[in-house]
Write an enzyme that holds these catalytic residues in place. Structure first.
Site, mmCIF file in Angstrom:
data_model
loop_
_atom_site.group_PDB
_atom_site.id
_atom_site.type_symbol
_atom_site.label_atom_id
_atom_site.label_comp_id
_atom_site.label_asym_id
_atom_site.label_seq_id
_atom_site.Cartn_x
_atom_site.Cartn_y
_atom_site.Cartn_z
ATOM 1 N N SER A 366 -112.249 -0.353 15.854
ATOM 2 C CA SER A 366 -113.278 -1.271 16.322
ATOM 3 C C SER A 366 -114.577 -0.490 16.590
ATOM 4 C CB SER A 366 -112.769 -2.025 17.551
ATOM 5 O OG SER A 366 -113.508 -3.201 17.760
ATOM 6 N N ASP A 477 -109.647 -7.056 13.256
ATOM 7 C CA ASP A 477 -109.825 -5.896 14.132
ATOM 8 C C ASP A 477 -108.536 -5.085 14.291
ATOM 9 O OD1 ASP A 477 -110.278 -4.259 16.568
ATOM 10 O OD2 ASP A 477 -112.097 -5.457 16.724
#
Length: 610
Positions: A366, A477
């Site tokens: 991320s 993600d």
């Protein structure tokens, strides 16, 4: 496999047995020496397969063997080098072999058959107790990442491409490896001089001096931590021998030359086609004044390698990094996800530089993937912070929430502004980032291909950003499966220490005691628009989605941290900072620096004996 005469190797076996069974009576070790049979296994040859009868155990005199679970593909369990044993488990259990073992390079083994083994343990129970201890240690290692490169002893340097000269490269690499142990650099000329016979380095197996050469090479490996075998720039008997002696083959190419493999490379590729090969890496040597590397994919496409590295011809730091990685003592840095709190990674980078900690491999998830990419480009900490301030301080990109709250166009443009059209393989430092393959419910590790696309996949929190299509699969993600990829970095055999930076607090979003289980969004909106009314403080939808995506990974990361023992684990105190406070780059970076600089300096000084 073929048997060899024991008289030349008995001393080596005695030394290895003394190390393995130091608390056992020397007379018992002498029995093992008498009972041993001698076996050679060529590089790529199989010693035994899973399911074969367990009729013998082995002591490795020289060389390297790999233990693999080949039930589904080939998963490496262990690597075994000189002075180690293998095959005892099947002898003790009476069951077939539980794994397949093959030689990574030419290897010499002392074989002890079942009859001699059983006779020994019946008369001398202390031997059995020692063997049981070795097996327990091996089983413990099977559950952890296998640090195979940390035991690499011999490296073959092969000139890659069309006629590059590696003569200047090998001495510099030898100097870099010497920082980690005694190192000897050998080529055909040096071998001929050492043995006082022209051409002995290229002698055939039937030559009277062949055994003399083999024994001398083994003596060098026993006396040195590393031996560099530099091949001739063309196919030759010495080039063939150097590669057969190697735990790791290093192809060295001029980054400004043709990317096509040379004649020696082609012959080696043909030899390894359909056969097991040693570990292989590519080193691209760049001119002293080079900018960012370009065109690495063209070098990788025609070659089958495990890793690649960029080295500037005049850079002592680049050679030192390559030396650490080949020695298996590289420093890997992993940066976790956590929204705007990830700007704390910028301060950690600054603290690492001030403490003199070298970073050899970077990775993240991320926002950690974004900051890691800045580090992989070799940007100074101040420049990285300025770039974040310029490109990543706003998330304003709303859309009708059919797939996500944000459209993703603005974030894509920000990433392209920061990184351009860079391929991961062109980054000066090795880099990885993690996303979640939503289609296959699996972790995906990105180490090649367009950098922006990999990062975009790694930051795509479900409900906030649209998923990214890679091939036919949807990626979101990486925090859903691995918010702090310590395990991915630790599994790299080149890495000896992992620094992990966590910016996801275990406890946050505490609820007011009177929070109802039913809430009207219209009512909450009116509260915010009415300056005189009371206001119920509840987290917004983006904060809830972000935290929800992190929960499972945060929990498992805490457990993995203990199990995998990151060499330095830094939990930055950022719980009081909002997940979406992207406008507070400098403040958050300062928090990361001030909260970690002391721990970083103390850790690094303790590792270096300061």
């Amino acid at each position: 496999m073929n048997e060899v005469q024991p008289t030349r190797w008995r001393a080596e076996l005695a030394a290895h047995l003394a190390g393995l069974f130091e608390d056992v009576d020397p007379a018992v070790r002498a029995e093992l020496e008498v009972d041993a049979e001698w076996t050679r296994v060529g590089g790529g040859e199989t010693l035994f397969r899973r399911g074969d009868p367990g009729d013998s155990a082995y002591v490795v005199i020289s060389g390297r063997l790999r233990v693999v679970d080949d039930r589904r593909g080939e998963r490496m369990l262990n690597e075994v080098g000189a002075g180690e044993t293998l095959g005892e488990m099947a002898l003790l259990s009476g069951e077939p072999r539980s794994a397949t073992v093959y030689a990574v390079r030419d290897s010499l083994l002392a074989k002890i058959d079942a009859e001699a083994f059983n006779r020994l343990v019946e008369r001398h129970p202390r031997v059995l107790r020692r063997i049981a201890g070795l097996l327990v240690e091996r089983l413990r290692r099977y559950g952890l990442p296998v640090p195979s490169a940390s035991a690499v002893k011999t490296i073959a340097i092969v000139a890659a491409g069309v006629g590059p000269d590696s003569a200047g490269f090998a001495p510099r690499l030898a100097d870099a490896l010497a920082a980690h142990g005694a190192t000897r650099h050998l080529d055909a000329r040096r071998v001929d001089q050492a043995l006082a016979r022209d051409g002995i380095a290229c002698c055939a197996e039937g030559d009277p001096d062949h055994l003399r050469l083999v024994r001398w090479l083994n003596e060098q490996e026993s006396a040195q931590r590393f031996v560099l075998y530099e091949t001739d720039p063309h196919p030759s008997a010495w080039s063939d021998r150097a590669v057969r002696q190697a735990d790791h083959v290093l192809f060295v190419a001029d980054a400004s030359a043709s990317p096509q493999p040379g004649e020696l490379e082609q012959r080696l590729a043909a030899r390894w086609s359909g056969a097991r090969a040693p570990r292989r890496s590519l080193v691209l040597v760049h001119p002293a004044d080079t900018g960012r590397p370009r065109g690495t994919a063209a070098f990788l496409a025609p070659r089958k390698i495990d890793n690649h590295y960029h080295v500037r011809a005049d850079s002592a730091a680049d050679f030192a990094r390559l030396g650490r990685l080949l020695a298996g003592v590289g420093v890997g840095l992993v940066l976790g996800g956590g929204g705007a709190r990830g700007f704390a990674h910028l301060g950690v980078l600054r603290a690492l530089v001030e403490a003199g900690v070298p970073i050899d491999w970077v990775g993240g998830t991320s926002i950690g993937a974004i900051i890691a990419a800045l580090a992989a480009q070799g940007l100074p900490a101040d420049a990285s912070q300025a770039l974040c301030r310029e490109c990543f301080t706003a998330l304003r990109d709303p859309t009708f929430p059919f797939i996500s709250l944000l459209a993703g166009r603005r974030i894509r443009a920000q990433l392209e502004r920061a990184f351009g059209a860079v391929e991961i393989e062109d980054l000066p430092l090795p880099y990885l980032c993690v996303s979640t393959n939503l289609s296959r419910a699996a972790q995906a590790v990105h180490e090649r291909g367009p950098l922006v696309r990999a990062i975009r996949a790694s930051i795509s929190l479900p409900g906030i950003l649209p998923p990214v299509s890679l091939g036919a699969d949807l990626h979101v993600d990486g925090a859903l499966v691995n918010n702090l990829p310590i395990d991915v970095m630790a599994a790299k055999p080149e890495i000896g220490a992992v620094i992990a930076v966590d910016v996801s607090p275990e406890v946050e979003m505490r609820a007011p005691a009177d929070l109802a289980s039913e809430l009207s969004g219209w009512h909450l909106l009116w509260q915010r628009l009415n300056p005189r009314g009371s206001r119920l403080e509840v987290p917004g939808i983006m904060n809830l989605l972000t935290r929800s995506a992190l929960v499972a990974s945060i929990h498992s990361a805490r457990e993995r941290h203990a199990a995998e023992a990151a060499s330095l684990y830094l939990l930055v105190p950022v719980a009081d900072l909002r997940l979406l406070a992207f406008e507070r780059v400098d403040e958050i970076a300062r928090r990361g620096y001030e909260s970690t600089r002391g721990a970083i300096r103390a850790w690094w000084e303790s590792r270096n004996g300061a």
